[in-house]
Scaffold this active site. Structure first.
Site, PDB file in Angstrom:
ATOM      1  N   GLY A  31     -29.520 -12.219  14.276  1.00  0.00           N
ATOM      2  CA  GLY A  31     -29.636 -11.642  12.954  1.00  0.00           C
ATOM      3  C   GLY A  31     -29.749 -12.663  11.842  1.00  0.00           C
ATOM      4  O   GLY A  31     -30.353 -12.395  10.803  1.00  0.00           O
ATOM      5  N   MET A  32     -29.165 -13.836  12.030  1.00  0.00           N
ATOM      6  CA  MET A  32     -29.149 -14.824  10.950  1.00  0.00           C
ATOM      7  C   MET A  32     -29.972 -16.065  11.247  1.00  0.00           C
ATOM      8  O   MET A  32     -29.914 -17.037  10.497  1.00  0.00           O
ATOM      9  CB  MET A  32     -27.705 -15.231  10.625  1.00  0.00           C
ATOM     10  CG  MET A  32     -26.956 -14.230   9.781  1.00  0.00           C
ATOM     11  SD  MET A  32     -27.666 -14.004   8.141  1.00  0.00           S
ATOM     12  CE  MET A  32     -27.248 -15.573   7.378  1.00  0.00           C
ATOM     13  N   GLY A  33     -30.755 -16.088  12.315  1.00  0.00           N
ATOM     14  CA  GLY A  33     -31.532 -17.293  12.519  1.00  0.00           C
ATOM     15  C   GLY A  33     -32.305 -17.330  13.823  1.00  0.00           C
ATOM     16  O   GLY A  33     -32.074 -16.538  14.733  1.00  0.00           O
ATOM     17  N   VAL A  35     -33.403 -20.145  16.777  1.00  0.00           N
ATOM     18  CA  VAL A  35     -32.987 -21.452  17.278  1.00  0.00           C
ATOM     19  C   VAL A  35     -34.105 -22.067  18.114  1.00  0.00           C
ATOM     20  O   VAL A  35     -34.642 -21.423  19.017  1.00  0.00           O
ATOM     21  CB  VAL A  35     -31.697 -21.346  18.112  1.00  0.00           C
ATOM     22  CG1 VAL A  35     -31.257 -22.731  18.589  1.00  0.00           C
ATOM     23  CG2 VAL A  35     -30.581 -20.694  17.304  1.00  0.00           C
ATOM     24  N   ASP A 144     -16.938 -13.619  14.815  1.00  0.00           N
ATOM     25  CA  ASP A 144     -17.939 -13.093  15.755  1.00  0.00           C
ATOM     26  C   ASP A 144     -17.808 -13.786  17.106  1.00  0.00           C
ATOM     27  O   ASP A 144     -18.794 -14.256  17.684  1.00  0.00           O
ATOM     28  CB  ASP A 144     -19.353 -13.261  15.199  1.00  0.00           C
ATOM     29  CG  ASP A 144     -20.376 -12.382  15.937  1.00  0.00           C
ATOM     30  OD1 ASP A 144     -19.953 -11.387  16.572  1.00  0.00           O
ATOM     31  OD2 ASP A 144     -21.583 -12.669  15.875  1.00  0.00           O
TER      32      ASP A 144
END
Length: 269
Positions: A31-33, A35, A144
């Site tokens: 959700g946030m990145g 890789v 998390d």
């Protein structure tokens, strides 16, 4: 910045990073990145680059949250926490470079094996608890903890990654948003109440339950999982898995108690 395909993103990012990092392949996304595996050209070493997707980087709140993640993770120095090497803003791309950990995640291992032997699970849980004890001492709550955020290197060491929704301990007061992964969500987190170190310990207990039984404490869709974390006691490992070492099962049961005050007081305990 408008990038229509994953290939466009890869090529544009590589062009922006030329001379600094050489991209090799995508490792995963959440959700946030996104890789990527890359090579640090100057130091000639592999790194993992976590990129904030460009369409989200233009949103000031999201961009700052991502940079906050990097800054918090970078201040943590511990053998069981994935180290951050650099935080970068290059050509409109916002990302950070972290140590590349060869191996697999605990999530990968559980999907492959189903469940772990008690001694193996206990060693991994111990490593994560050590990492959390250090983070909590610095005022950082992860929020998390889940199998896919626990990396296992070839030597068997567990490292905690992705402080993507972590907050400084005193910054979560009054935060009513529900953030985290439903299978491992502490009751206070599920209802949007303030979180602290004991929130991470509940999640670690849920991870331990999963590692030892092959499934999380509760099942269902996101809303069903949240309701169960809020209202139902977690199944007791001492009762449901009598073949497990009693002290290990009892430690996990203690971490999964509903009331934060009833759980372990800290990760060191």
């Amino acid at each position: 910045m408008t990038l229509s395909t994953d290939t466009d993103l890869f090529l544009s990012l590589q062009a922006a990073l030329a001379g600094r990092y050489s991209l090799e392949r995508e490792l995963g996304r959440g959700g946030m990145g996104i890789v990527f595996l890359a090579r640090d050209v100057r130091l000639d070493r592999p790194v993992a680059l976590k990129l904030l997707p460009p369409d989200r980087a233009v949103v000031a709140e999201v961009r700052e949250r991502f940079l906050s993640e990097a800054r918090m993770a970078a201040r943590l120095s511990h053998p069981n926490i994935v180290p951050i090497h650099a935080v970068e803003d290059i050509g409109g791309f916002v990302f950070f470079a972290m140590q590349y950990v060869a191996g697999e995640t605990l999530g990968d291992r559980l999907r492959r094996l189903g469940r772990l032997a008690p001694w193996d699970a206990a060693r991994i849980l111990r490593d994560v608890a050590w990492a959390l004890a250090h983070a909590h001492a610095q005022g950082v709550v992860h929020r998390d903890i889940k199998p896919d955020n626990i990396l296992l290197d070839p030597d068997g060491r567990a490292l905690v990654a992705d402080f993507g929704i972590a907050r400084l301990g005193d910054a979560v007061v009054g935060d009513s948003r529900i953030q985290g992964t439903p299978e491992y969500l502490a009751p206070e987190q599920a209802e949007g109440s303030p979180c602290d170190a004991r929130t991470d310990l509940y999640a670690l207990g849920a991870v331990g339950f999963h590692a030892l039984t092959g499934h999380p404490p509760f099942s269902g869709d996101a809303m069903q999982l949240i309701a169960q974390h809020l209202t139902r006691p977690a199944p007791s490992l001492v009762d449901t898995a009598p073949d497990l070492p009693p002290r290990l099962a009892a430690a996990i049961d203690h971490a999964l108690l509903k009331a934060p005050d009833a759980r372990w007081s800290d990760a060191g305990a």
